[in-house]
Design a protein around this motif. Structure first.
Motif, PDB file in Angstrom:
ATOM      1  N   UNK A 251      -5.788  10.913  -7.212  1.00 25.09           N
ATOM      2  CA  UNK A 251      -6.027  11.394  -5.841  1.00 25.09           C
ATOM      3  C   UNK A 251      -6.940  10.443  -5.084  1.00 25.09           C
ATOM      4  N   UNK A 252      -7.905   9.842  -5.780  1.00 27.07           N
ATOM      5  CA  UNK A 252      -8.783   8.861  -5.146  1.00 27.07           C
ATOM      6  C   UNK A 252      -7.989   7.622  -4.733  1.00 27.07           C
ATOM      7  N   UNK A 253      -7.011   7.244  -5.538  1.00 28.23           N
ATOM      8  CA  UNK A 253      -6.163   6.096  -5.197  1.00 28.23           C
ATOM      9  C   UNK A 253      -5.398   6.348  -3.909  1.00 28.23           C
ATOM     10  N   UNK A 254      -4.889   7.555  -3.747  1.00 31.05           N
ATOM     11  CA  UNK A 254      -4.187   7.905  -2.511  1.00 31.05           C
ATOM     12  C   UNK A 254      -5.140   7.827  -1.318  1.00 31.05           C
ATOM     13  N   UNK A 255      -6.357   8.308  -1.512  1.00 32.97           N
ATOM     14  CA  UNK A 255      -7.345   8.274  -0.431  1.00 32.97           C
ATOM     15  C   UNK A 255      -7.675   6.836  -0.034  1.00 32.97           C
ATOM     16  N   UNK A 256      -7.882   5.972  -1.019  1.00 33.62           N
ATOM     17  CA  UNK A 256      -8.202   4.565  -0.732  1.00 33.62           C
ATOM     18  C   UNK A 256      -7.026   3.877  -0.053  1.00 33.62           C
ATOM     19  N   UNK A 257      -5.810   4.127  -0.532  1.00 30.11           N
ATOM     20  CA  UNK A 257      -4.623   3.527   0.092  1.00 30.11           C
ATOM     21  C   UNK A 257      -4.494   3.961   1.546  1.00 30.11           C
ATOM     22  N   UNK A 258      -4.786   5.236   1.818  1.00 30.34           N
ATOM     23  CA  UNK A 258      -4.731   5.736   3.186  1.00 30.34           C
ATOM     24  C   UNK A 258      -5.774   5.044   4.069  1.00 30.34           C
ATOM     25  N   UNK A 259      -6.966   4.837   3.522  1.00 31.55           N
ATOM     26  CA  UNK A 259      -8.006   4.154   4.289  1.00 31.55           C
ATOM     27  C   UNK A 259      -7.626   2.701   4.573  1.00 31.55           C
ATOM     28  N   UNK A 260      -7.004   2.043   3.599  1.00 35.48           N
ATOM     29  CA  UNK A 260      -6.574   0.658   3.812  1.00 35.48           C
ATOM     30  C   UNK A 260      -5.491   0.574   4.880  1.00 35.48           C
TER      31      UNK A 260
ATOM     32  N   UNK B   7       0.817  -1.210   0.000  1.00 29.52           N
ATOM     33  CA  UNK B   7       0.000   0.000   0.000  1.00 29.52           C
ATOM     34  C   UNK B   7       0.852   1.261   0.000  1.00 29.52           C
ATOM     35  N   UNK B   8       2.034   1.169   0.637  1.00 29.22           N
ATOM     36  CA  UNK B   8       2.928   2.318   0.589  1.00 29.22           C
ATOM     37  C   UNK B   8       3.336   2.595  -0.848  1.00 29.22           C
ATOM     38  N   UNK B   9       3.576   1.528  -1.635  1.00 24.70           N
ATOM     39  CA  UNK B   9       3.944   1.690  -3.041  1.00 24.70           C
ATOM     40  C   UNK B   9       2.848   2.420  -3.796  1.00 24.70           C
ATOM     41  N   UNK B  10       1.594   2.090  -3.496  1.00 22.24           N
ATOM     42  CA  UNK B  10       0.481   2.717  -4.223  1.00 22.24           C
ATOM     43  C   UNK B  10       0.416   4.213  -3.963  1.00 22.24           C
TER      44      UNK B  10
END
Length: 265
Positions: free
Chosen positions: A247-256, A1-4
């Motif tokens: 930006x949505x990908x960053x948000x989802x990765x943060x939630x995960x 997830x850090x990679x994402x």
């Protein structure tokens, strides 16, 4: 997830550059001789988790790879001709086809332009053909194009020869505009003020001889920008949506990541 997180960040940075390029195109929609720029991108290094391993027709037939995002590689100019706009100005010239006008800066360096909106700089009984900034327009002999006082009916033919009628009513030839081309015009360096300079990538200037040139000079016309507003608007919408997805990908990765941190609670 850090990679994402980092992968999505490269996407946002690249789309920001894409928007910057598009906005510059739209800002120059009315600039004489302006050529559209296009941002180009390529994918970044891949982490190979598992390689193919085929032996005796058995094993994994494909790799297991994860990419690290995208990066900008170039901004390419589209040197297709823009529309020709009639001005009725004696010293407005447009190039119909390939080629560039040659001008010389105050430091004696030569630059190239598609903007044929020239003026006369008067000094005593003579007038020199210059650009709007006062840079001297070169003749094919690499000299200034000078017109004496009293000349009228100044005309430029399709090959760039300048003629005028003197005080005695005789037609005299003033000179010929220096027209050049390049093997790779996309390699020219943009310097602003509608000027380009030659680089190793563009190659050296190739003079367009009158008896061999396929392009033609059109007097009383200017070449408009070749920016297509509708195309740029579509590109802008596409870039905006791509930016939003990243930006949505960053948000989802943060939630995960947050979910993973809360597992033991």
């Amino acid at each position: 997830m850090i990679r994402s997180l980092w992968t999505a960040a490269t996407g946002m940075k690249s789309q920001q550059l894409n928007i910057d390029t598009i906005s510059n195109n739209l800002a120059n929609v009315n600039t004489n001789g302006y050529k559209t720029q296009r941002a180009e991108f390529k994918d970044l290094l891949y982490a190979t988790i598992k390689r193919t391993n085929l032996q005796d027709d058995m094993g994994a037939p494909v790799n297991l790879e994860v990419g690290h995002g995208v990066m900008p590689t170039a901004t390419t100019r589209d040197f297709r001709n823009g529309s020709l706009i009639e001005t009725q100005n004696t010293f407005d010239f447009a190039i119909d086809g390939r080629g560039f006008f040659s001008v010389v800066l105050p430091n004696d360096q030569v630059r190239y332009t598609r903007d044929g909106s020239f003026k006369l700089s008067v000094d005593g009984d003579e007038a020199t053909l210059v650009t709007s900034e006062g840079y001297i327009v070169l003749s094919e002999e690499d000299d200034a194009i000078v017109m004496e006082n009293g000349m009228k009916d100044i005309t430029v033919d399709n090959m760039g020869y300048i003629t005028a009628t003197d005080e005695d009513g005789e037609i005299v030839e003033i000179g010929r505009l220096k027209l050049v081309d390049f093997m790779n015009p996309a390699g020219l360096l943009s310097e602003g003020q509608n000027l380009y300079s030659a680089t190793v990538a563009s190659g050296e200037e190739i003079p367009l001889e009158a008896d061999e040139m396929e392009s033609k000079i059109v007097q009383h016309y200017l070449e408009a920008s070749n920016v297509q507003v509708v195309e740029e608007m579509v590109k802008m919408i596409t870039a905006q949506r791509a930016y939003e997805v990243s930006s949505k990908t960053i948000q989802v990765s943060d939630e995960m990541l947050q979910m993973a941190n809360n597992i033991r609670r």
